[in-house]
Design an enzyme around this catalytic site. Sequence first.
Site, short mmCIF file in Angstrom:
data_model
loop_
_atom_site.label_atom_id
_atom_site.label_comp_id
_atom_site.label_asym_id
_atom_site.label_seq_id
_atom_site.Cartn_x
_atom_site.Cartn_y
_atom_site.Cartn_z
N ARG A 165 0.86 -1.17 0.00
CA ARG A 165 0.00 0.00 0.00
C ARG A 165 0.90 1.23 0.00
O ARG A 165 2.03 1.18 0.50
CB ARG A 165 -0.90 0.02 1.24
CG ARG A 165 -1.80 -1.19 1.39
CD ARG A 165 -2.59 -1.12 2.70
NE ARG A 165 -3.50 -2.25 2.84
CZ ARG A 165 -3.21 -3.37 3.48
NH1 ARG A 165 -1.99 -3.53 4.03
NH2 ARG A 165 -4.08 -4.36 3.57
N LYS A 187 -2.03 -2.76 8.10
CA LYS A 187 -3.21 -2.32 8.84
C LYS A 187 -3.28 -3.01 10.20
O LYS A 187 -2.95 -4.17 10.33
CB LYS A 187 -4.48 -2.64 8.03
CG LYS A 187 -4.67 -1.76 6.81
CD LYS A 187 -6.00 -2.04 6.14
CE LYS A 187 -6.25 -1.10 4.97
NZ LYS A 187 -7.56 -1.35 4.32
N HIS A 255 -2.54 2.39 -5.84
CA HIS A 255 -3.15 1.17 -5.31
C HIS A 255 -3.41 0.16 -6.43
O HIS A 255 -3.41 -1.06 -6.19
CB HIS A 255 -4.45 1.49 -4.59
CG HIS A 255 -4.83 0.48 -3.55
ND1 HIS A 255 -4.11 0.31 -2.38
CD2 HIS A 255 -5.82 -0.44 -3.50
CE1 HIS A 255 -4.65 -0.65 -1.67
NE2 HIS A 255 -5.69 -1.13 -2.32
N ARG A 258 -0.63 -2.21 -6.70
CA ARG A 258 -0.72 -3.31 -5.73
C ARG A 258 -1.66 -4.40 -6.25
O ARG A 258 -1.37 -5.59 -6.16
CB ARG A 258 -1.21 -2.75 -4.40
CG ARG A 258 -1.55 -3.77 -3.32
CD ARG A 258 -1.91 -3.01 -2.04
NE ARG A 258 -2.73 -3.77 -1.13
CZ ARG A 258 -2.26 -4.58 -0.18
NH1 ARG A 258 -0.96 -4.77 -0.06
NH2 ARG A 258 -3.08 -5.21 0.65
N HIS A 281 -3.45 -9.44 3.87
CA HIS A 281 -4.90 -9.56 4.06
C HIS A 281 -5.20 -10.43 5.27
O HIS A 281 -4.63 -11.50 5.42
CB HIS A 281 -5.56 -10.19 2.83
CG HIS A 281 -5.65 -9.26 1.66
ND1 HIS A 281 -5.86 -9.70 0.36
CD2 HIS A 281 -5.57 -7.90 1.58
CE1 HIS A 281 -5.89 -8.66 -0.46
NE2 HIS A 281 -5.72 -7.57 0.25
N TYR A 290 -9.02 -11.79 -6.52
CA TYR A 290 -8.06 -11.77 -7.62
C TYR A 290 -8.22 -12.96 -8.55
O TYR A 290 -7.79 -12.91 -9.70
CB TYR A 290 -6.63 -11.69 -7.08
CG TYR A 290 -6.36 -10.38 -6.41
CD1 TYR A 290 -6.21 -9.21 -7.16
CD2 TYR A 290 -6.29 -10.27 -5.02
CE1 TYR A 290 -6.00 -8.00 -6.55
CE2 TYR A 290 -6.07 -9.06 -4.40
CZ TYR A 290 -5.93 -7.92 -5.17
OH TYR A 290 -5.73 -6.72 -4.57
#
Length: 309
Positions: A165, A187, A255, A258, A281, A290
């Site tokens: 990110r 995150k 982004h 990514r 994730h 994806y």
Amino acid sequence: MTDSAFATDDHLRSLIASWLQELGAVRRLSPNTTEAYGRDLGQFMRFLADHMGGTVTLATLKDIRAADIRAFMAQRRSESLGSRSLARVLSALKSFFTHLERQGILATEAFNAVRTPKIPRSLPKALTVVEAKATIDMAGELEDRPWVAARDMAVIALCYGSGLRISEALALTRASLEGGTLRVTGKGGKVRMVPLIDPVLRSIEIYLELCPFTVAPDEPMFRGVRGGVLSPRLIQLRMEQLRSALGLPPSATPHALRHSFATHLLGKGGDLRAIQELLGHASLSTTQIYTAVDTERLLESYARAHPRG
């Protein structure tokens, strides 16, 4: 202070403050998410004050019904709030009431009868391999100052070559470079190790050699022209220039690089679990999108190439 400040009594305000503190300190939600949750709850409290007629107290909350929650959600939708934002609103409310239940303060079944708004599925817009490489190569050609050109190329290379990110790339320090790997804080403060391929490593080394500022090993290494920490907005502006120069669509953002990283890895036979770890994730279901991206691109290529396409 949340929007509920003038809609609730002192006791409820203190409980809201305790919940917000837990979101940041215990659940380690980002400041932006915590602020959004507090704002959502505040709007709900103001709605209840109008809806029920008077200051909101714990007794008020004990009496709420599913119909009251649906009425609030309907009001927010009438204010042009989309399904994704409405889902976040409901998540914020549930989080607060779960907090009260864990504390043994209040329990309600009202939320069990309220459905989460359906969120339209949107596929990430990945660049082609050629477009991604061209973006990195040209990143250094739009700037006359060599160190700034090297900086922008390194950041953009990290987004595509390591799947970071933009916030993760700009938070990197020299101490986070560990040989052929990167220690990335994502995150929620979750740390992951990401392999660093040679072209990306070399782009970072070139930037560090040219950077005119002395940066401590534990400080963010990417710097603005005055020596401060580099703003993500500057990289976004660079991507806007690159889109114009290369004729790329508006979806070509940092982004999107990514997304391209994940899509291209999957297209080359990459393991979905491994890609999940590389992207940071929390849930495999987030990464599974994806597979749809790759299938869509495959079908597009088939349609273009097949004689009857």
